[in-house]
Design a protein around this motif. Structure first.
Motif, mmCIF file in Angstrom:
data_model
loop_
_atom_site.group_PDB
_atom_site.id
_atom_site.type_symbol
_atom_site.label_atom_id
_atom_site.label_comp_id
_atom_site.label_asym_id
_atom_site.label_seq_id
_atom_site.Cartn_x
_atom_site.Cartn_y
_atom_site.Cartn_z
ATOM 1 N N ARG A 92 0.955 -1.118 -0.430
ATOM 2 C CA ARG A 92 0.082 -0.128 -0.192
ATOM 3 C C ARG A 92 1.046 1.070 -0.064
ATOM 4 O O ARG A 92 0.318 2.278 -0.933
ATOM 5 N N ASP A 93 1.677 0.851 0.972
ATOM 6 C CA ASP A 93 2.390 2.784 0.679
ATOM 7 C C ASP A 93 3.367 2.960 -0.079
ATOM 8 O O ASP A 93 3.980 3.777 -0.848
ATOM 9 N N PHE A 145 0.247 3.099 -3.503
ATOM 10 C CA PHE A 145 -1.483 3.604 -2.918
ATOM 11 C C PHE A 145 -0.959 4.694 -2.124
ATOM 12 O O PHE A 145 0.411 5.014 -1.150
ATOM 13 N N THR A 146 -2.051 5.782 -1.818
ATOM 14 C CA THR A 146 -1.728 6.818 -0.860
ATOM 15 C C THR A 146 -3.313 7.254 -0.043
ATOM 16 O O THR A 146 -4.223 6.276 -0.867
ATOM 17 N N PRO A 147 -3.294 7.313 1.061
ATOM 18 C CA PRO A 147 -4.786 6.995 2.139
ATOM 19 C C PRO A 147 -6.370 7.595 1.567
ATOM 20 O O PRO A 147 -5.513 9.595 1.165
ATOM 21 N N TRP A 186 -8.364 3.526 -0.530
ATOM 22 C CA TRP A 186 -7.043 3.926 -1.305
ATOM 23 C C TRP A 186 -7.171 4.669 -2.266
ATOM 24 O O TRP A 186 -7.338 3.709 -3.489
ATOM 25 N N ARG A 223 -11.195 8.079 4.918
ATOM 26 C CA ARG A 223 -10.985 7.333 6.022
ATOM 27 C C ARG A 223 -12.411 7.831 8.006
ATOM 28 O O ARG A 223 -12.808 9.264 7.888
ATOM 29 N N VAL A 245 -8.242 3.539 7.471
ATOM 30 C CA VAL A 245 -8.392 3.749 6.222
ATOM 31 C C VAL A 245 -9.375 3.123 5.033
ATOM 32 O O VAL A 245 -8.827 1.832 5.306
#
Length: 458
Positions: A190-191, A194-196, A207, A199, A204
């Motif tokens: 994810r890191d 993707f970005t959050p 994504w 939420r 979250v």
């Protein structure tokens, strides 16, 4: 029956032989089972590179499809299939049997891993419909992850690798390479890509893909993923998708808007209440189809507009069989009440008889739930040309798999897929969501599509 493979089937078999850990994204109807069984037979009996083979599949597929395919083809009939199904004692008895391939349903993977632990005996594993392992928190994924170091060959088969988003790919690719390509944890994946987004507090639940994330993911997995689309290899008859607008009565529209606004419909005996966004979405889809469950699991009927639309479609079919997908039990009950000739697909041997009867045009109206009819059913031999989605759903995987029961290899007639969509309702949102998901998955399939001509230099 003599096996005369298509060129793409020869390629799929060759890739399984050449690549110890591989995902074959074969669209429905491309004969992935026989291609895989052919490779397994060679690994067992010619190359001696496999000892004990495990197939993990949806229950109906585990119970029927793999054994049926070995019996169907002349070159596979010597393979012995053991079905690890039923009670715990029946499963243990099957595991002790003398076989070449052991087939288990995916719900019992955790049990199987618990039975063997570090003494895991299966060097070759096939996951039929690997998208069912897309949740990294699921017990089945965690169990298989424990024994992954003991597996020397792993084949993943699916036509819908990322039914919701590219996030679904990480667990499936992890089982292939133990984190080499997309990272060893879902958090790291994810890191990186993707970005959050939206939420709730620290949680979250949405994504967003980073710029160029898709291209980077495709490049990372391209050597262990092969994609094939039916349209590239098979001359399938035309499939026409139609949205059939359904106008609710004025009184039904008023009730729909009231629940949407107030989250409550008051009745004398039991109220209809939507306490969360998810419950509200489900209730609104129910109302769009004509009825809704109250707090006591009673059914409040709202309108008959979809029943009337379905009646028109059945009449227009002029006596040819019609297949209808429903999602709610009250839809099933109301359809059966309106159309006494309708029949549902039963389980086990009775279900096999129903499939035979359908393919011989002995069932005029077949009612199917997408969860129970999504995998392993060959229903293309009837003269049915009309598929109707009475209720609308959110799952791209279930939608594509269900439609492929009829529009697949062996079909000789044009198929029309009709979606009954109540105007101004959540039905429209569900259909739009499926179209967005399909577009994203199409990009994935195209990015890693097998280029057989180029590979073979011809």
């Amino acid at each position: 029956m003599k096996y005369n493979p298509h060129r793409y089937q020869e390629y799929a078999t060759a890739r399984i032989l050449d690549t110890p850990f591989i995902a074959l994204l074969l669209e429905m109807g491309l004969g992935k089972t026989v291609s895989t069984l052919t490779a397994i037979d060679l690994l067992l009996n010619d190359y001696y590179e496999a000892g004990r083979v495990l197939v993990i599949a949806p229950l109906r597929v585990a119970d029927d499809t793999w054994a049926r395919e070995t019996a169907k083809w002349d070159h596979l009939r010597h393979l012995r299939i053991a079905k690890v199904l039923g009670s715990a004692e029946q499963r243990r008895r099957a595991l002790r049997s003398d076989a070449d391939i052991w087939v288990i349903n995916r719900e019992n993977v955790e049990w199987l891993v618990g039975e063997y632990g570090s003494k895991w005996p299966f060097d070759t594993v096939v996951i039929d419909e690997s998208s069912s392992f897309k949740n990294p928190q699921a017990k089945r994924f965690k169990a298989l992850r424990r024994v992954r170091p003991f597996i020397k060959r792993l084949v993943e088969l699916t036509g819908t690798p990322a039914p919701n988003s590219l996030m679904d790919l990480w667990p499936q690719i992890y089982l292939l390479d133990q984190g080499e390509r997309l990272g060893k944890t879902i958090t790291g994946f994810r890191d990186r890509y993707f970005t959050p987004g939206a939420r709730s507090g620290h949680v979250v639940y949405d994504w967003k893909q980073k710029q160029e994330a898709e291209q980077r993911i495709y490049e990372a997995i391209g050597d262990v993923v092969v994609s094939m689309k039916a349209a590239d290899w098979l001359q399938l008859p035309e499939r026409i998708d139609r949205t059939v607008p359904v106008k609710m009565s004025e009184s039904a529209a008023v009730l729909y808007k009231k629940l949407e606004r107030d989250l409550l419909l008051e009745y004398v005996d039991a109220d209809v209440v939507a306490q969360t966004a998810a419950v509200l979405s489900n209730k609104l889809l129910q109302m769009a189809s004509g009825a809704v469950y109250d707090e006591e699991r009673g059914v409040k009927e709202i309108h008959d507009a979809k029943l009337d639309a379905l009646e028109d479609i059945i009449e227009a079919a002029q006596g040819k069989p019609v297949m209808v997908f429903y999602n709610f039990q009250h839809s099933l009950s109301r359809i059966k009440a309106r159309f006494p000739q309708a029949q549902t697909l039963r389980k086990g041997r009775d279900g096999n008889e129903d499939i035979r009867a359908w393919n011989n045009d002995e069932i005029p109206l077949l009612l199917l739930h997408p969860k129970s009819a999504g995998h392993g059913l060959n229903l293309q031999e009837s003269s049915c040309q009309t598929v109707v989605w009475y209720d609308q759903i959110w799952s791209l995987e279930e939608d594509q798999q269900a439609n492929a029961r009829v529009h697949r290899q062996g079909q000789t007639r044009r198929i029309v897929v009709m979606r009954l969509v109540a105007e101004g309702t959540m039905d429209e949102e569900a259909v739009a969501a499926l179209e967005r998901k399909a577009a994203g998955q199409e990009e994935l399939m195209q990015a890693v599509k097998a280029r057989i001509e180029r590979v073979r230099g011809s």
